[in-house]
Design a protein around this motif. Structure first.
Motif, PDB file in Angstrom:
ATOM      1  N   LYS A 159       1.453  25.029   3.223  1.00 31.17           N
ATOM      2  CA  LYS A 159       2.875  24.816   2.942  1.00 31.17           C
ATOM      3  C   LYS A 159       3.204  23.341   2.711  1.00 31.17           C
ATOM      4  O   LYS A 159       2.486  22.454   3.155  1.00 31.17           O
ATOM      5  N   LEU A 160       4.321  23.121   2.020  1.00 29.09           N
ATOM      6  CA  LEU A 160       4.801  21.771   1.756  1.00 29.09           C
ATOM      7  C   LEU A 160       4.961  20.988   3.058  1.00 29.09           C
ATOM      8  O   LEU A 160       4.555  19.827   3.135  1.00 29.09           O
ATOM      9  N   SER A 161       5.498  21.603   4.089  1.00 27.05           N
ATOM     10  CA  SER A 161       5.689  20.897   5.361  1.00 27.05           C
ATOM     11  C   SER A 161       4.348  20.472   5.965  1.00 27.05           C
ATOM     12  O   SER A 161       4.245  19.391   6.553  1.00 27.05           O
ATOM     13  N   ASP A 162       3.309  21.282   5.806  1.00 26.54           N
ATOM     14  CA  ASP A 162       1.972  20.909   6.290  1.00 26.54           C
ATOM     15  C   ASP A 162       1.420  19.725   5.491  1.00 26.54           C
ATOM     16  O   ASP A 162       0.852  18.787   6.060  1.00 26.54           O
ATOM     17  N   ARG A 163       1.604  19.758   4.188  1.00 24.42           N
ATOM     18  CA  ARG A 163       1.127  18.662   3.340  1.00 24.42           C
ATOM     19  C   ARG A 163       1.881  17.369   3.652  1.00 24.42           C
ATOM     20  O   ARG A 163       1.289  16.289   3.681  1.00 24.42           O
ATOM     21  N   GLN A 164       3.186  17.486   3.890  1.00 27.14           N
ATOM     22  CA  GLN A 164       3.961  16.298   4.243  1.00 27.14           C
ATOM     23  C   GLN A 164       3.496  15.725   5.580  1.00 27.14           C
ATOM     24  O   GLN A 164       3.420  14.509   5.751  1.00 27.14           O
ATOM     25  N   TYR A 165       3.150  16.597   6.511  1.00 27.34           N
ATOM     26  CA  TYR A 165       2.663  16.120   7.801  1.00 27.34           C
ATOM     27  C   TYR A 165       1.314  15.413   7.641  1.00 27.34           C
ATOM     28  O   TYR A 165       1.093  14.341   8.226  1.00 27.34           O
ATOM     29  N   LEU A 166       0.415  15.981   6.849  1.00 27.53           N
ATOM     30  CA  LEU A 166      -0.863  15.322   6.588  1.00 27.53           C
ATOM     31  C   LEU A 166      -0.636  13.944   5.965  1.00 27.53           C
ATOM     32  O   LEU A 166      -1.297  12.963   6.333  1.00 27.53           O
ATOM     33  N   THR A 167       0.327  13.859   5.054  1.00 25.04           N
ATOM     34  CA  THR A 167       0.673  12.574   4.433  1.00 25.04           C
ATOM     35  C   THR A 167       1.209  11.600   5.476  1.00 25.04           C
ATOM     36  O   THR A 167       0.837  10.423   5.489  1.00 25.04           O
ATOM     37  N   ASN A 168       2.078  12.091   6.353  1.00 27.32           N
ATOM     38  CA  ASN A 168       2.644  11.233   7.402  1.00 27.32           C
ATOM     39  C   ASN A 168       1.554  10.653   8.298  1.00 27.32           C
ATOM     40  O   ASN A 168       1.599   9.486   8.674  1.00 27.32           O
TER      41      ASN A 168
ATOM     42  N   VAL B 187       0.855  -1.184   0.000  1.00 30.33           N
ATOM     43  CA  VAL B 187       0.000   0.000   0.000  1.00 30.33           C
ATOM     44  C   VAL B 187       0.894   1.238   0.000  1.00 30.33           C
ATOM     45  O   VAL B 187       1.748   1.401   0.869  1.00 30.33           O
ATOM     46  N   ALA B 188       0.693   2.100  -0.993  1.00 33.93           N
ATOM     47  CA  ALA B 188       1.473   3.341  -1.100  1.00 33.93           C
ATOM     48  C   ALA B 188       0.577   4.524  -0.750  1.00 33.93           C
ATOM     49  O   ALA B 188      -0.528   4.640  -1.265  1.00 33.93           O
ATOM     50  N   VAL B 189       1.081   5.372   0.129  1.00 30.10           N
ATOM     51  CA  VAL B 189       0.403   6.626   0.466  1.00 30.10           C
ATOM     52  C   VAL B 189       1.247   7.735  -0.158  1.00 30.10           C
ATOM     53  O   VAL B 189       2.341   8.034   0.312  1.00 30.10           O
ATOM     54  N   LEU B 190       0.733   8.302  -1.250  1.00 28.77           N
ATOM     55  CA  LEU B 190       1.476   9.340  -1.966  1.00 28.77           C
ATOM     56  C   LEU B 190       1.311  10.692  -1.287  1.00 28.77           C
ATOM     57  O   LEU B 190       0.404  10.890  -0.472  1.00 28.77           O
ATOM     58  N   GLU B 191       2.183  11.616  -1.628  1.00 31.62           N
ATOM     59  CA  GLU B 191       2.163  12.943  -1.028  1.00 31.62           C
ATOM     60  C   GLU B 191       0.826  13.650  -1.246  1.00 31.62           C
ATOM     61  O   GLU B 191       0.224  13.544  -2.307  1.00 31.62           O
ATOM     62  N   THR B 192       0.392  14.356  -0.236  1.00 34.98           N
ATOM     63  CA  THR B 192      -0.845  15.132  -0.310  1.00 34.98           C
ATOM     64  C   THR B 192      -0.677  16.244  -1.339  1.00 34.98           C
ATOM     65  O   THR B 192       0.266  17.023  -1.265  1.00 34.98           O
ATOM     66  N   GLY B 193      -1.586  16.275  -2.277  1.00 36.29           N
ATOM     67  CA  GLY B 193      -1.564  17.300  -3.314  1.00 36.29           C
ATOM     68  C   GLY B 193      -2.290  18.556  -2.852  1.00 36.29           C
ATOM     69  O   GLY B 193      -2.985  18.555  -1.833  1.00 36.29           O
ATOM     70  N   VAL B 194      -2.124  19.629  -3.610  1.00 37.46           N
ATOM     71  CA  VAL B 194      -2.788  20.890  -3.273  1.00 37.46           C
ATOM     72  C   VAL B 194      -3.104  21.641  -4.558  1.00 37.46           C
ATOM     73  O   VAL B 194      -2.328  21.590  -5.522  1.00 37.46           O
ATOM     74  N   ASP B 195      -4.243  22.312  -4.570  1.00 41.16           N
ATOM     75  CA  ASP B 195      -4.564  23.179  -5.704  1.00 41.16           C
ATOM     76  C   ASP B 195      -3.513  24.280  -5.774  1.00 41.16           C
ATOM     77  O   ASP B 195      -3.114  24.830  -4.743  1.00 41.16           O
ATOM     78  N   PRO B 196      -3.063  24.621  -6.975  1.00 37.85           N
ATOM     79  CA  PRO B 196      -2.009  25.635  -7.127  1.00 37.85           C
ATOM     80  C   PRO B 196      -2.306  26.963  -6.413  1.00 37.85           C
ATOM     81  O   PRO B 196      -1.406  27.585  -5.847  1.00 37.85           O
ATOM     82  N   ALA B 197      -3.542  27.379  -6.372  1.00 31.41           N
ATOM     83  CA  ALA B 197      -3.902  28.645  -5.720  1.00 31.41           C
ATOM     84  C   ALA B 197      -3.697  28.615  -4.205  1.00 31.41           C
ATOM     85  O   ALA B 197      -3.626  29.663  -3.570  1.00 31.41           O
ATOM     86  N   LEU B 198      -3.561  27.418  -3.631  1.00 31.95           N
ATOM     87  CA  LEU B 198      -3.420  27.287  -2.176  1.00 31.95           C
ATOM     88  C   LEU B 198      -2.000  26.962  -1.727  1.00 31.95           C
ATOM     89  O   LEU B 198      -1.776  26.763  -0.539  1.00 31.95           O
ATOM     90  N   LYS B 199      -1.059  26.902  -2.667  1.00 32.43           N
ATOM     91  CA  LYS B 199       0.302  26.480  -2.301  1.00 32.43           C
ATOM     92  C   LYS B 199       0.947  27.364  -1.231  1.00 32.43           C
ATOM     93  O   LYS B 199       1.677  26.869  -0.393  1.00 32.43           O
ATOM     94  N   LYS B 200       0.650  28.650  -1.238  1.00 34.03           N
ATOM     95  CA  LYS B 200       1.233  29.531  -0.214  1.00 34.03           C
ATOM     96  C   LYS B 200       0.520  29.357   1.129  1.00 34.03           C
ATOM     97  O   LYS B 200       1.131  29.487   2.177  1.00 34.03           O
ATOM     98  N   LYS B 201      -0.764  29.081   1.086  1.00 32.22           N
ATOM     99  CA  LYS B 201      -1.548  28.937   2.317  1.00 32.22           C
ATOM    100  C   LYS B 201      -1.301  27.584   2.989  1.00 32.22           C
ATOM    101  O   LYS B 201      -1.297  27.476   4.209  1.00 32.22           O
TER     102      LYS B 201
END
Length: 182
Positions: free
Chosen positions: A38-47, A22-36
């Motif tokens: 952050k990559l570290s927040d998305r990585q944490y959600l993925t974790n 089972v692979a859990v891929l990185e959490t994606g984000v709509d381009p308009a929300l990339k600043k709101k």
């Protein structure tokens, strides 16, 4: 004796005794929300999503949850984890030898952040489960994941044990998603 060994091996193979990856891929984000968001927040959600997968799909029951490093190492050259989303999700899962692949995606819903997650059986390109939720901030999305992950990953068990196995449709099952508002 050889006949007994052969029968045992056939039973072992047909019982699903081999680990499902089972692979859990990185959490994606709509381009308009990339600043709101952050990559570290998305990585944490993925974790957290990956941690929930480990809890719900333990190794003792024949599941292997792939690590971020395992997934990265198996991606085709020039492809990053962040590039894997949308329609190529099941294809990416096949490319990295995963039996199931899941991913969450952050978007907006009115004035709130929204999170949707899907898990596919890669061999048959079948959606096994999904959930959706929303909240004011990433902390609210974290709560959505923790509330929905047990049932979400439980659908993988149902798919695998209901005769669905790897590469077959589960008998009598439908999209396991439900909508949650947070």
């Amino acid at each position: 004796m050889q006949l007994l060994t052969t029968i045992f091996l056939l039973l072992l193979c047909s019982s699903g005794a081999f680990a499902a990856h089972v692979a859990v891929l990185e959490t994606g984000v709509d381009p308009a929300l990339k600043k709101k968001v952050k990559l570290s927040d998305r990585q944490y959600l993925t974790n957290v999503l990956r941690e929930e997968a480990v809890k719900q799909l333990p190794a003792e029951e024949g599941y292997t949850i792939m690590t971020r490093d395992n997934i990265s190492a198996m991606l085709p050259p020039g492809k990053a984890l962040e590039d894997c989303e949308g329609s190529c999700l099941a294809e990416t899962g096949r490319n990295i030898s995963a039996d199931y692949v899941c991913q969450a995606r952050v978007s907006s819903f009115g004035s709130k952040l929204a999170l949707s997650a899907e898990i596919y059986e890669t061999a048959g390109n079948k959606l096994v489960a999904s959930f959706n939720g929303n909240g004011k901030n990433v902390e609210a999305l974290l709560k959505v994941i923790k509330e929905n992950a047990p049932e979400f990953f439980g659908k993988v068990k149902t798919n695998r044990t209901a005769g669905g196995g790897i590469g077959e449709a589960p008998k009598g099952s439908r999209n396991g998603g439900r909508r949650v508002h947070g």
